[in-house]
Scaffold this active site. Structure first.
Site, mmCIF file in Angstrom:
data_model
loop_
_atom_site.group_PDB
_atom_site.id
_atom_site.type_symbol
_atom_site.label_atom_id
_atom_site.label_comp_id
_atom_site.label_asym_id
_atom_site.label_seq_id
_atom_site.Cartn_x
_atom_site.Cartn_y
_atom_site.Cartn_z
ATOM 1 N N ARG A 28 0.681 -1.250 0.069
ATOM 2 C CA ARG A 28 -0.275 0.199 -0.494
ATOM 3 C C ARG A 28 0.598 1.339 0.150
ATOM 4 N NH1 ARG A 28 -3.822 -1.006 3.966
ATOM 5 N NH2 ARG A 28 -4.216 -3.080 4.006
ATOM 6 N N ARG A 32 -2.961 6.661 0.779
ATOM 7 C CA ARG A 32 -4.056 7.273 1.470
ATOM 8 C C ARG A 32 -2.929 8.346 2.801
ATOM 9 N NH1 ARG A 32 -9.567 4.524 3.502
ATOM 10 N NH2 ARG A 32 -8.103 2.666 3.435
ATOM 11 N N ARG A 41 -6.654 11.408 -5.700
ATOM 12 C CA ARG A 41 -7.783 10.775 -5.801
ATOM 13 C C ARG A 41 -9.171 11.799 -5.857
ATOM 14 N NH1 ARG A 41 -12.705 8.775 -2.753
ATOM 15 N NH2 ARG A 41 -13.039 6.941 -2.698
ATOM 16 N N ASP A 78 -7.143 -2.872 -7.873
ATOM 17 C CA ASP A 78 -7.686 -3.051 -6.366
ATOM 18 C C ASP A 78 -7.482 -4.660 -6.710
ATOM 19 O OD1 ASP A 78 -9.085 -2.750 -3.273
ATOM 20 O OD2 ASP A 78 -10.381 -3.867 -4.201
ATOM 21 N N TYR A 154 -14.503 -12.628 -0.069
ATOM 22 C CA TYR A 154 -15.825 -11.102 -0.331
ATOM 23 C C TYR A 154 -16.614 -10.871 -1.533
ATOM 24 C CZ TYR A 154 -11.616 -7.656 1.713
ATOM 25 O OH TYR A 154 -11.130 -7.158 2.035
#
Length: 364
Positions: A28, A32, A41, A78, A154
């Site tokens: 990652r 963010r 973003r 992703d 998921y």
């Protein structure tokens, strides 16, 4: 088509070849915690708007390399792009994790599953090629996917889960359905990763993020068996150069020996494993990646340095007694937190390079 590679330290470590220092990249690493990522973003309007736009995906992949002396870039995407391409309807809300509009919870839904048309994932492959060109040979590019089991979690739950009740209920009550889903997932992941390699990825990683929630026995049957199926189908060479394969199972330390025997080149470790012990257990069969606790990065700089050095010392000098090399890629034991101070990441990266060079000099 692509510029010659200037820094192949990461690839060499993955293949247990000598390196001048221990390479470092972070799960990652484009994310963010970086203000420039948050700005991009916002321009994109959404996570999927970011991931599906070639220029945005290229820009954010390169952002951490402009700040830090990292030894690899990882595709910005992703892990759930494959089930999205299967028609499950992936979305991301701000402050929430991923959600699927059409979870897979019954026999009919499982029967409809198929390896997706790769054209639906063209945006990923276009991003890989664009990033590889923009890197201009600076460092290698890593492609990735979720593991078949992690994707299934998921797909059945419809989102992240605290107890995995729905997916485990299907696994225990209807193992036939679960195996059918995992077969499709494994074949889809293999095709997807091979297409990333064709597009320019120089290493590929399988994120088995939820393998560790399984019981012993179930892990081997429902996760590892299908990770093996993917690995067996992956390209091992492109353009005369080996393509390293990495498997990361969060919570997978119990099964380290079995994961190391899966056909992967590198085993990623979370922070619960001792690197030196892991090195002894794998016995030179694979390289290791990891495994600093991401929360160390909230400590003061001197403590971050000390923990990085402790982690490197735990693995030890790369040279083995028989003259072979034990490969180590420094990383976190999981993804970097969005709350991490950006300036502390430079302390980590620089300390890895400085101390690992000193280790090699001291071992001569």
């Amino acid at each position: 088509m692509f510029a010659p590679l200037q820094n192949d330290t990461f690839l060499r470590a993955c293949l247990r070849e000598p390196t001048p220092h221990t390479p470092v990249w972070l799960m990652r690493q484009a994310g963010r915690y970086l203000p420039e990522y948050r700005e991009t973003r916002a321009q994109a309007g959404s996570f999927m708007g970011l991931a599906t736009n070639t220029q945005y995906a290229t820009d954010v992949t390169l952002q951490p390399l402009e700040r830090y002396d990292l030894d690899a870039a990882i595709l910005f995407s992703d892990i759930l792009t494959v089930p999205d391409a299967m028609g499950l309807g992936l979305s991301f809300a701000i402050g929430e994790g991923p959600k699927f509009a059409s979870p897979v919870r019954d026999e009919a839904a499982v029967a409809r599953l198929a390896v997706p048309d790769l054209d639906k994932l063209r945006y990923v492959f276009d991003a890989v090629t664009s990033i590889r060109k923009a890197l201009n040979g600076r460092v290698p590019l890593i492609g990735f996917s979720g593991s078949p089991w992690t994707l299934a979690c998921y797909m059945v739950e419809g989102q992240g889960s605290d107890d995995y009740r729905l997916v485990k209920s299907m696994m225990y009550a209807r193992p036939d359905l679960m195996h059918r889903m995992l077969e499709v997932n494994a074949d889809a992941v293999a095709v997807y990763l091979n297409a990333q390699i064709d597009a320019g990825a120089q290493a590929v990683m399988i994120f088995d993020s939820w393998g560790g929630v399984l019981a012993d026995g179930a892990f081997q049957q429902f996760s590892l068996a299908y990770t093996r199926r993917v690995l067996a189908k992956l390209q091992r060479e492109k353009g005369g150069r080996r393509i390293p394969h990495i498997v990361f199972t969060k919570g997978g330390g119990l099964w380290l020996d079995e994961i190391a025997a899966s056909g992967t080149d590198v085993v990623g470790l979370d922070w619960t494993m001792n690197l030196g012990e892991a090195r002894r257990r794998v016995g030179g069969r694979v390289a290791l990646q990891g495994n600093l606790d991401p929360n160390v990065l909230f400590a003061p700089p001197e403590q971050v340095r000390a923990e990085v050095i402790r982690t490197l010392d735990s693995f030890g000098a790369p040279a083995n007694a028989d003259g072979t090399t034990a490969g180590h890629v420094f990383n976190l034991g999981h993804g970097i937190s969005q709350f991490t101070p950006p300036e502390i990441v430079k302390v980590l990266v620089d300390t890895v390079h400085e101390h690992s060079r000193a280790q090699r000099a001291g071992a001569r």
